[in-house]
Every structure is written in C-alpha cells, then in structure tokens.
Design a protein around this motif. Structure first.
Motif, PDB file in Angstrom:
ATOM      1  N   VAL A 179      59.253 -26.708  -6.925  1.00  0.00           N
ATOM      2  CA  VAL A 179      59.424 -27.629  -5.803  1.00  0.00           C
ATOM      3  C   VAL A 179      60.848 -28.150  -5.871  1.00  0.00           C
ATOM      4  O   VAL A 179      61.276 -28.650  -6.921  1.00  0.00           O
ATOM      5  CB  VAL A 179      58.418 -28.791  -5.852  1.00  0.00           C
ATOM      6  N   VAL A 180      61.593 -27.999  -4.770  1.00  0.00           N
ATOM      7  CA  VAL A 180      63.025 -28.292  -4.769  1.00  0.00           C
ATOM      8  C   VAL A 180      63.352 -29.310  -3.677  1.00  0.00           C
ATOM      9  O   VAL A 180      62.797 -29.241  -2.561  1.00  0.00           O
ATOM     10  CB  VAL A 180      63.837 -27.002  -4.529  1.00  0.00           C
ATOM     11  N   ARG A 236      62.446 -30.775   1.673  1.00  0.00           N
ATOM     12  CA  ARG A 236      61.798 -30.210   0.491  1.00  0.00           C
ATOM     13  C   ARG A 236      61.507 -28.734   0.701  1.00  0.00           C
ATOM     14  O   ARG A 236      61.145 -28.318   1.808  1.00  0.00           O
ATOM     15  CB  ARG A 236      60.515 -30.957   0.157  1.00  0.00           C
ATOM     16  N   ALA A 237      61.671 -27.973  -0.358  1.00  0.00           N
ATOM     17  CA  ALA A 237      61.376 -26.542  -0.324  1.00  0.00           C
ATOM     18  C   ALA A 237      60.495 -26.200  -1.508  1.00  0.00           C
ATOM     19  O   ALA A 237      60.452 -26.922  -2.515  1.00  0.00           O
ATOM     20  CB  ALA A 237      62.667 -25.729  -0.366  1.00  0.00           C
ATOM     21  N   SER A 238      59.789 -25.096  -1.399  1.00  0.00           N
ATOM     22  CA  SER A 238      58.966 -24.620  -2.509  1.00  0.00           C
ATOM     23  C   SER A 238      58.957 -23.098  -2.512  1.00  0.00           C
ATOM     24  O   SER A 238      59.145 -22.460  -1.469  1.00  0.00           O
ATOM     25  CB  SER A 238      57.539 -25.163  -2.397  1.00  0.00           C
ATOM     26  N   GLY A 298      57.534 -26.835   5.357  1.00  0.00           N
ATOM     27  CA  GLY A 298      56.366 -26.216   5.974  1.00  0.00           C
ATOM     28  C   GLY A 298      56.652 -24.926   6.707  1.00  0.00           C
ATOM     29  O   GLY A 298      55.709 -24.244   7.143  1.00  0.00           O
ATOM     30  N   LEU A 299      57.913 -24.554   6.870  1.00  0.00           N
ATOM     31  CA  LEU A 299      58.273 -23.311   7.553  1.00  0.00           C
ATOM     32  C   LEU A 299      58.322 -22.173   6.536  1.00  0.00           C
ATOM     33  O   LEU A 299      59.076 -22.223   5.569  1.00  0.00           O
ATOM     34  CB  LEU A 299      59.635 -23.454   8.236  1.00  0.00           C
ATOM     35  N   SER A 300      57.515 -21.142   6.745  1.00  0.00           N
ATOM     36  CA  SER A 300      57.452 -20.018   5.817  1.00  0.00           C
ATOM     37  C   SER A 300      58.657 -19.111   5.980  1.00  0.00           C
ATOM     38  O   SER A 300      59.128 -18.860   7.102  1.00  0.00           O
ATOM     39  CB  SER A 300      56.166 -19.219   6.047  1.00  0.00           C
ATOM     40  N   LEU A 301      59.151 -18.592   4.882  1.00  0.00           N
ATOM     41  CA  LEU A 301      60.273 -17.666   4.857  1.00  0.00           C
ATOM     42  C   LEU A 301      59.835 -16.372   4.190  1.00  0.00           C
ATOM     43  O   LEU A 301      58.878 -16.358   3.403  1.00  0.00           O
ATOM     44  CB  LEU A 301      61.456 -18.275   4.094  1.00  0.00           C
ATOM     45  N   PRO A 302      60.504 -15.233   4.489  1.00  0.00           N
ATOM     46  CA  PRO A 302      60.095 -13.955   3.895  1.00  0.00           C
ATOM     47  C   PRO A 302      60.318 -13.908   2.388  1.00  0.00           C
ATOM     48  O   PRO A 302      61.186 -14.606   1.848  1.00  0.00           O
ATOM     49  CB  PRO A 302      60.965 -12.927   4.626  1.00  0.00           C
ATOM     50  N   ASN A 303      59.533 -13.087   1.717  1.00  0.00           N
ATOM     51  CA  ASN A 303      59.693 -12.897   0.276  1.00  0.00           C
ATOM     52  C   ASN A 303      61.007 -12.192  -0.028  1.00  0.00           C
ATOM     53  O   ASN A 303      61.587 -11.514   0.825  1.00  0.00           O
ATOM     54  CB  ASN A 303      58.536 -12.073  -0.283  1.00  0.00           C
ATOM     55  N   VAL A 304      61.471 -12.329  -1.261  1.00  0.00           N
ATOM     56  CA  VAL A 304      62.701 -11.687  -1.721  1.00  0.00           C
ATOM     57  C   VAL A 304      62.395 -10.828  -2.939  1.00  0.00           C
ATOM     58  O   VAL A 304      61.727 -11.284  -3.877  1.00  0.00           O
ATOM     59  CB  VAL A 304      63.777 -12.727  -2.091  1.00  0.00           C
ATOM     60  N   MET A 339      57.818 -18.741  -0.118  1.00  0.00           N
ATOM     61  CA  MET A 339      58.930 -19.640   0.170  1.00  0.00           C
ATOM     62  C   MET A 339      58.654 -20.445   1.434  1.00  0.00           C
ATOM     63  O   MET A 339      58.280 -19.903   2.471  1.00  0.00           O
ATOM     64  CB  MET A 339      60.228 -18.851   0.334  1.00  0.00           C
ATOM     65  N   GLU A 340      58.851 -21.759   1.323  1.00  0.00           N
ATOM     66  CA  GLU A 340      58.699 -22.659   2.461  1.00  0.00           C
ATOM     67  C   GLU A 340      59.784 -23.720   2.430  1.00  0.00           C
ATOM     68  O   GLU A 340      60.176 -24.181   1.351  1.00  0.00           O
ATOM     69  CB  GLU A 340      57.331 -23.347   2.442  1.00  0.00           C
ATOM     70  N   VAL A 341      60.249 -24.117   3.617  1.00  0.00           N
ATOM     71  CA  VAL A 341      61.159 -25.243   3.768  1.00  0.00           C
ATOM     72  C   VAL A 341      60.565 -26.176   4.802  1.00  0.00           C
ATOM     73  O   VAL A 341      60.444 -25.817   5.986  1.00  0.00           O
ATOM     74  CB  VAL A 341      62.569 -24.787   4.201  1.00  0.00           C
TER      75      VAL A 341
END
Length: 312
Positions: free
Chosen positions: A262-263, A270-272, A296-302, A292-294
């Motif tokens: 959790v960042v 906040r991001a996770s 509550g917004l989901s981001l693609p995997n890396v 990955m979320e910022v």
C-alpha cells in the motif's frame, strides 16, 4: 559462542572469539537507577575483547592467537571438542579464515567477575555471520589472565545456541538468496536491483533503479525486516519521487513470494499492488506486478520480467 567456525568442523566449533562488548540497552532503559559507570577491570577487559574482535574481523589469525595465553584452551561444550595451545589456536583460525573469507563476528559482554587482581571471569554471547550469509549464535564463559598490561584468554568454554525462527535473522534467512545484484534490460530501459544485509543480519536493504536513454527514470529503496509482534516479514518502501509505502513478504509456495504493498503517492492519493517474486534458480528470478490500483482505478499487470544475477 560461534567464534571458532573452521574447516570440516566449522559449524560444530562455532566461532571462537572476537569480541564486541555492548552492554544491554534494554537493561539500561528499564533500570530504576542510572547504570553505574564500568569499573576499571571491566573497561580493561572490554578493551582486550575489542582488540580480539578487530583482529577476527580483519581475518588476522596471528593477531587473534597473540591474544591467547600460551597454553590457552578452547572447549566446545556442545560437541566436547577441544583445542589447546596458542599454536593450535593459530592453526585453527588460519583454517577458519581460509574457509570463511567473509565471516564477521559480534560478541556481547554480559558479566564480569574478578577472581584475583590478575584473573577474571567473563560471560558473553556471540553472533557470527558466515560467508554464505547464514548466522549462528553461541554463549561462552572465559577465564582471562593478566600478563603485564594485557589480559589474555586462558580458558574458554562455548555452548551453541539454537536460532529460533521467530528472530529477525532466522525469519529473514529464507530471503538470503536475494542478496546480490540483479538486472535486466526491457524496452530500452535498464532495470537493476541490489540487495544487501544490514544490522547484523536483521534487515535486508533492496535498492532499485531504472535507467533509460534519457537518464534515471526511477529509483528507490526497500527495507525488509521481521515484525515480531505480528510474526510476519514486513517491508517499507521509499521511492525517489517522494512516494512511500508498506507491505509484507509472504511465501505462498516453494520459491514464490508475494509482497502486497500500500503506497501513498506524492499528490496524496493511495495506490496498491502486489509484487510476485519467483526464484527460478540461484542466478535468475522473475518479477510480476499484479492487482495495481490507484484510488480504486485498476491498472494493467506488469511482467513477468526476468532478472539475472550479476554479482554478490
């Protein structure tokens, strides 16, 4: 104590005796009365043991042996093995430093008793970090005799101490394989990660950065340690852009670790995310970032990205 740790009997002998004599901080804090200053005898014994530690950590077998009485005896009580005489002790240390070229020792002086003006008894505990980054512990009692202005070791009796997994070093030993320099080149970006021990084996530091043709694109530091209250390996991450976070390391299956983080970003959001680290071999690992979320917004995997060990 683990001061004697040489040759085929390395892990039986422990490591014989190089001594850093730190008084217990916890006792000083909890004491109702301020700790009294050390006696002249304690100060002199500490100085002698400090010389021994310095000689050990310099891997100077001759200097270590010179701090023993001519007929000095080291006895490993756990195994019953014994070494007698300065020449034999010199030989043992020489073999130890050949087999353990990166061994480092810490000894804590726990008690001092004056037997006579020229004889003293001490009780100590030790921590030895071996060349392979494993750590062993022991305790010992020693008789020192005064010759001129020097206190020399006359008789040492050492007992191995089992390392509970709940200690920092014991828990983190599972991640010892990460120590070293890892790198990969992905899409014109060079990614590297350097992991090292600090705090006598109680913490791991991971320093990472990414370099592109335009310069450094990102860098940061992760500190990994044992949380004894919650019985978990915890980490704290600090990124060069000012963001920071916290997470835990969990071994989900053999050779696979998950690190949910959790960042807090520099703009307050906040991001996770979860890092998945797979140990492919001693020289290769795979790193994947999922969930990955910022805000509550989901981001693609890396990934997965492949990192190769470049050195220790």
């Amino acid at each position: 104590m683990n001061l004697f740790s040489w040759g085929p009997t390395a892990r039986c002998y422990g490591a014989l005796l190089a001594c850093c004599c730190a008084m217990s901080l916890a006792n000083a804090v909890l004491a109702e009365e301020p700790a009294s200053p050390p006696s002249e005898l304690e100060t002199n014994l500490k100085a002698s043991l400090d010389q021994l530690q310095a000689a050990f950590n310099s891997h100077d077998a001759q200097a270590v042996a010179s701090l023993w009485e001519q007929e000095g005896i080291h006895r490993q009580a756990t195994t019953g093995d014994q070494i007698k005489g300065r020449d034999a002790i010199l030989k043992a240390y020489t073999e130890l430093f050949q087999s353990e070229p990166n061994a480092r020792l810490i000894i804590t002086l726990n008690a001092v008793r004056e037997v006579s003006p020229t004889v003293a008894d001490v009780k100590c505990s030790t921590q030895l970090m071996h060349s392979d980054r494993s750590i062993s512990y022991s305790r010992f009692s020693a008789v020192l005799v005064k010759q001129g202005d020097k206190w020399l070791l006359d008789h040492v009796e050492e007992f191995d101490v089992a390392l509970p997994v709940e200690t920092s070093a014991g828990a983190l030993s599972k991640l010892g394989w990460l120590v070293g320099v890892w790198s990969d080149t992905v899409k014109d970006a060079h990614v590297s990660s350097k992991v090292r021990w600090v705090g006598g084996g109680n913490f791991l530091i991971r320093e990472y950065h990414m370099v592109t043709p335009q310069g450094i694109a990102g860098a940061g530091t992760q500190v990994i340690g044992w949380d004894g209250e919650h019985n978990v390996i915890r980490c704290w991450q600090f990124d060069g852009d000012g963001s920071f976070g916290e997470g835990t390391w969990q071994e989900t299956s053999k050779n696979i670790w998950h690190c949910p983080m959790v960042v807090k970003l520099t703009d307050g959001r906040r991001a996770s995310f979860t890092q998945i680290i797979e140990r492919v071999s001693d020289k290769e690992l795979k790193l994947t970032i999922v969930n990955m979320e910022v805000d509550g917004l989901s981001l693609p995997n890396v990934g997965p990205d492949r990192l190769v060990r470049q050195g220790n």
